[in-house]
Design a protein around this motif. Structure first.
Motif, PDB file in Angstrom:
ATOM      1  N   SER A 101       0.822  -1.214   0.000  1.00 32.32           N
ATOM      2  CA  SER A 101       0.000   0.000   0.000  1.00 32.32           C
ATOM      3  C   SER A 101       0.853   1.259   0.000  1.00 32.32           C
ATOM      4  O   SER A 101       0.431   2.299  -0.504  1.00 32.32           O
ATOM      5  N   HIS A 102       2.054   1.147   0.529  1.00 31.17           N
ATOM      6  CA  HIS A 102       2.952   2.304   0.578  1.00 31.17           C
ATOM      7  C   HIS A 102       3.317   2.780  -0.825  1.00 31.17           C
ATOM      8  O   HIS A 102       3.574   3.972  -1.034  1.00 31.17           O
ATOM      9  N   TYR A 103       3.317   1.866  -1.793  1.00 30.96           N
ATOM     10  CA  TYR A 103       3.743   2.206  -3.146  1.00 30.96           C
ATOM     11  C   TYR A 103       2.586   2.527  -4.079  1.00 30.96           C
ATOM     12  O   TYR A 103       2.804   3.002  -5.199  1.00 30.96           O
ATOM     13  N   ILE A 104       1.353   2.279  -3.658  1.00 28.87           N
ATOM     14  CA  ILE A 104       0.190   2.515  -4.517  1.00 28.87           C
ATOM     15  C   ILE A 104      -0.362   3.905  -4.224  1.00 28.87           C
ATOM     16  O   ILE A 104      -0.751   4.209  -3.098  1.00 28.87           O
TER      17      ILE A 104
ATOM     18  N   LEU B 118      -1.087   2.407 -11.407  1.00 31.36           N
ATOM     19  CA  LEU B 118      -1.568   2.963 -10.143  1.00 31.36           C
ATOM     20  C   LEU B 118      -0.425   3.313  -9.186  1.00 31.36           C
ATOM     21  O   LEU B 118      -0.664   3.502  -7.990  1.00 31.36           O
ATOM     22  N   ILE B 119       0.771   3.381  -9.717  1.00 29.08           N
ATOM     23  CA  ILE B 119       1.920   3.776  -8.905  1.00 29.08           C
ATOM     24  C   ILE B 119       2.558   5.019  -9.517  1.00 29.08           C
ATOM     25  O   ILE B 119       2.287   5.363 -10.667  1.00 29.08           O
ATOM     26  N   ASP B 120       3.405   5.666  -8.742  1.00 30.92           N
ATOM     27  CA  ASP B 120       4.101   6.837  -9.252  1.00 30.92           C
ATOM     28  C   ASP B 120       5.099   6.428 -10.338  1.00 30.92           C
ATOM     29  O   ASP B 120       5.754   5.382 -10.229  1.00 30.92           O
ATOM     30  N   GLU B 121       5.213   7.247 -11.356  1.00 30.97           N
ATOM     31  CA  GLU B 121       6.122   6.942 -12.460  1.00 30.97           C
ATOM     32  C   GLU B 121       7.573   6.894 -12.009  1.00 30.97           C
ATOM     33  O   GLU B 121       8.396   6.228 -12.631  1.00 30.97           O
TER      34      GLU B 121
ATOM     35  N   LEU C 242      12.801  -2.083  -7.939  1.00 31.27           N
ATOM     36  CA  LEU C 242      11.987  -2.313  -6.742  1.00 31.27           C
ATOM     37  C   LEU C 242      10.694  -3.034  -7.123  1.00 31.27           C
ATOM     38  O   LEU C 242      10.274  -3.973  -6.440  1.00 31.27           O
ATOM     39  N   VAL C 243      10.069  -2.590  -8.212  1.00 27.95           N
ATOM     40  CA  VAL C 243       8.830  -3.223  -8.684  1.00 27.95           C
ATOM     41  C   VAL C 243       9.066  -4.697  -8.975  1.00 27.95           C
ATOM     42  O   VAL C 243       8.269  -5.556  -8.580  1.00 27.95           O
TER      43      VAL C 243
END
Length: 233
Positions: free
Chosen positions: A95-98, A163-166, A172-173
């Motif tokens: 959730s921290h990355y979304i 749905l994540i920051d560019e 990491l992904v």
């Protein structure tokens, strides 16, 4: 290394119906999804202990016998509590990355919660039938489905930075993706092991979840290093 992708989630057409996570006017935000997930995990964790019933006895010897008879239930309670706690921890890390949400992401989370809410039942079934392979297999299938949905959700939210920051580092992904792929694969190995050894199968269920949570924790703490490397690139 690129892991398998699953495009069927696009049937929900969620990418065309993005829901703002912060200041938008939509009724559902990413924060509300997290709140719903927290509530489901809290309920599931509570239901685990409710399966252990109290009883009235007439002597200490009888009480000892009854407590010994409950050892399988206590074992599955501690095992399932640990697994649910670790799965919740992994979800919090993700959730921290979304940064935003859409309809497909919401439905994937609902499927995830449906699988989570079944764990108290599969844990109860295992506690009542700890010596039976079928109960161990069913428990493992429940965990496997949960892990697969978790992987599909991450694959969906990260594809083309949906749905994540560019700016989120792709290494990491891929690290999270690899973790979420290996965990259900480990569950699958545990299911296979249940046909030969129930104890080994159950050990694999717990160790796979623990390894996944530890890996997610390491990725989370190393995320700032990924960000620094990404800025240099």
């Amino acid at each position: 290394m690129r892991f398998p992708s699953f495009n069927f989630v696009n049937l929900f057409r969620g990418s065309r119906n993005t829901i703002p996570s912060e200041n938008g006017s939509a009724d559902i935000s990413n924060h509300r999804i997290d709140a719903l997930v927290d509530a489901f995990f809290a309920i599931a964790l509570t239901l685990l202990v409710l399966d252990i019933k109290t009883f009235h006895v007439n002597s200490d010897a009888e009480l000892t016998q009854e407590l010994i008879a409950l050892i399988p239930k206590f074992f599955t309670y501690f095992l399932s509590f640990m697994i649910l706690g670790l799965l919740w921890f992994e979800h919090q890390m993700v959730s921290h990355y979304i940064s935003r949400s859409d309809r497909a992401h919401i439905w994937l989370n609902l499927l995830f919660l449906m699988s989570i809410s079944l764990i108290p039942f599969s844990a109860s079934l295992l506690g009542e039938n700890l010596s039976h392979r079928s109960a161990t297999t069913f428990y493992g299938i429940n965990l496997f489905v949960t892990g697969v949905i978790q992987y599909l959700d991450w694959e969906y939210v990260t594809r083309k930075n949906r749905l994540i920051d560019e700016g989120l580092n792709r290494r990491l992904v891929r690290s999270v993706q690899k973790t979420f792929l290996l965990v259900p694969l480990s569950y699958a190995i545990g299911i296979e092991a249940s046909f030969f050894s129930i104890s080994v199968s159950i050990a694999l269920y717990g160790l796979a979840t623990l390894a996944g949570a530890l890996r997610m924790n390491a990725i989370f703490h190393q995320s700032h290093k990924f960000d620094q490397q990404n800025q240099k690139e």
